[in-house]
Design an enzyme around this catalytic site. Sequence first.
Site, PDB file in Angstrom:
ATOM      1  N   ASN A   1       0.844  -1.206   0.000  1.00  0.00           N
ATOM      2  CA  ASN A   1       0.000   0.000   0.000  1.00  0.00           C
ATOM      3  C   ASN A   1       0.872   1.246   0.000  1.00  0.00           C
ATOM      4  O   ASN A   1       1.988   1.252   0.537  1.00  0.00           O
ATOM      5  CB  ASN A   1      -0.971   0.003   1.188  1.00  0.00           C
ATOM      6  CG  ASN A   1      -0.315  -0.022   2.547  1.00  0.00           C
ATOM      7  OD1 ASN A   1       0.725  -0.634   2.733  1.00  0.00           O
ATOM      8  ND2 ASN A   1      -0.906   0.656   3.515  1.00  0.00           N
TER       9      ASN A   1
ATOM     10  N   GLU B   1       0.492   5.577   0.582  1.00  0.00           N
ATOM     11  CA  GLU B   1      -0.376   6.667   1.026  1.00  0.00           C
ATOM     12  C   GLU B   1       0.151   7.991   0.494  1.00  0.00           C
ATOM     13  O   GLU B   1       1.219   8.047  -0.134  1.00  0.00           O
ATOM     14  CB  GLU B   1      -0.473   6.634   2.556  1.00  0.00           C
ATOM     15  CG  GLU B   1      -1.057   5.306   3.015  1.00  0.00           C
ATOM     16  CD  GLU B   1      -1.227   5.166   4.519  1.00  0.00           C
ATOM     17  OE1 GLU B   1      -0.689   6.014   5.280  1.00  0.00           O
ATOM     18  OE2 GLU B   1      -1.913   4.202   4.921  1.00  0.00           O
TER      19      GLU B   1
ATOM     20  N   CYS C   1      -4.458   0.708  -2.091  1.00  0.00           N
ATOM     21  CA  CYS C   1      -4.250  -0.508  -1.305  1.00  0.00           C
ATOM     22  C   CYS C   1      -3.248  -1.447  -1.986  1.00  0.00           C
ATOM     23  O   CYS C   1      -3.119  -1.458  -3.220  1.00  0.00           O
ATOM     24  CB  CYS C   1      -5.555  -1.281  -1.153  1.00  0.00           C
ATOM     25  SG  CYS C   1      -6.799  -0.454  -0.176  1.00  0.00           S
TER      26      CYS C   1
ATOM     27  N   GLU D   1      -3.477  -4.595  -2.485  1.00  0.00           N
ATOM     28  CA  GLU D   1      -4.093  -5.566  -3.398  1.00  0.00           C
ATOM     29  C   GLU D   1      -4.211  -5.007  -4.811  1.00  0.00           C
ATOM     30  O   GLU D   1      -3.985  -5.711  -5.793  1.00  0.00           O
ATOM     31  CB  GLU D   1      -5.496  -5.948  -2.907  1.00  0.00           C
ATOM     32  CG  GLU D   1      -5.524  -6.693  -1.587  1.00  0.00           C
ATOM     33  CD  GLU D   1      -5.605  -5.769  -0.378  1.00  0.00           C
ATOM     34  OE1 GLU D   1      -5.060  -4.651  -0.414  1.00  0.00           O
ATOM     35  OE2 GLU D   1      -6.219  -6.191   0.612  1.00  0.00           O
TER      36      GLU D   1
ATOM     37  N   CYS E   1     -10.288  -4.575   1.253  1.00  0.00           N
ATOM     38  CA  CYS E   1     -11.381  -3.608   1.413  1.00  0.00           C
ATOM     39  C   CYS E   1     -12.403  -3.797   0.297  1.00  0.00           C
ATOM     40  O   CYS E   1     -12.183  -4.552  -0.660  1.00  0.00           O
ATOM     41  CB  CYS E   1     -10.834  -2.181   1.402  1.00  0.00           C
ATOM     42  SG  CYS E   1     -10.501  -1.539  -0.248  1.00  0.00           S
TER      43      CYS E   1
ATOM     44  N   CYS F   1     -11.171  -3.137  -3.294  1.00  0.00           N
ATOM     45  CA  CYS F   1     -10.284  -4.215  -3.769  1.00  0.00           C
ATOM     46  C   CYS F   1     -11.068  -5.486  -4.065  1.00  0.00           C
ATOM     47  O   CYS F   1     -10.779  -6.192  -5.028  1.00  0.00           O
ATOM     48  CB  CYS F   1      -9.187  -4.487  -2.751  1.00  0.00           C
ATOM     49  SG  CYS F   1      -8.016  -3.118  -2.628  1.00  0.00           S
TER      50      CYS F   1
HETATM   51  N1  THU Z   1      -5.109  -1.184   3.117  1.00  0.00           N
HETATM   52  C1  THU Z   1      -4.617  -2.067   2.199  1.00  0.00           C
HETATM   53  O1  THU Z   1      -3.602  -1.804   1.531  1.00  0.00           O
HETATM   54  N2  THU Z   1      -5.280  -3.241   2.050  1.00  0.00           N
HETATM   55  C2  THU Z   1      -6.309  -3.665   2.820  1.00  0.00           C
HETATM   56  O2  THU Z   1      -6.767  -4.778   2.652  1.00  0.00           O
HETATM   57  C3  THU Z   1      -6.842  -2.774   3.856  1.00  0.00           C
HETATM   58  C4  THU Z   1      -6.310  -1.395   3.870  1.00  0.00           C
HETATM   59  C5  THU Z   1      -4.341   0.056   3.338  1.00  0.00           C
HETATM   60  C6  THU Z   1      -4.972   1.329   2.873  1.00  0.00           C
HETATM   61  C7  THU Z   1      -4.290   2.336   3.780  1.00  0.00           C
HETATM   62  O3  THU Z   1      -3.026   2.679   3.240  1.00  0.00           O
HETATM   63  C8  THU Z   1      -4.044   1.572   5.072  1.00  0.00           C
HETATM   64  O4  THU Z   1      -4.127   0.203   4.723  1.00  0.00           O
HETATM   65  C9  THU Z   1      -5.043   1.881   6.170  1.00  0.00           C
HETATM   66  O5  THU Z   1      -6.338   1.767   5.730  1.00  0.00           O
END
Ligand code: THU
Length: 143
Positions: free
Chosen positions: A56, A58, A67, A69, A99, A102
């Site tokens: 992931n 940000e 994310c 995935e 999420c 995804c």
């Molecule tokens: N996130 C993912 O990369 N995958 C998931 O399955 C759940 C959430 C990330 C998004 C964000 O950068 C951080 O986790 C918190 O939500």
Amino acid sequence: MQTIKPGTKILADRGLREQLIAGAVSVRENSYSPYSHYKVGAALMGASGRIYTGANFENASYGAGTCAERVALGAALSAGERSFAALCVCAEDESVTPCGICRQALSEFGDIPVICVGADGKTVREYRLGELLPSGFGPANLE
Ligand code: THU
């Protein structure tokens, strides 16, 4: 190269399963998550047997993040993969699941087995995408 039929078979193959989990655990270290501090790694195995990973990332403009995935899915699709044997998602603990966005993005490509693991790669929960996204909207709805 080994070709894997999409489906659950990979879950029974210990070697491939371990490779997939190791991919998600190790790419998680590259997560760029200075805001949530929630590191996620994903590894997606294509039907070709190749593994595509993503972490992931940000952004100071929060909505610009993505994310793990979908990073892995983008890498796999860009390499020409269109069918998938399994996905592994790794976060601090195995309670992580993909999420909603995804789930939708992945469901385009079928009922993929999903392995969720903690950072140690040992604690595991398993699902199928269809169970995480029942009655999802897909290509068939546009026919
Ligand atoms: N996130 C993912 O990369 N995958 C998931 O399955 C759940 C959430 C990330 C998004 C964000 O950068 C951080 O986790 C918190 O939500």
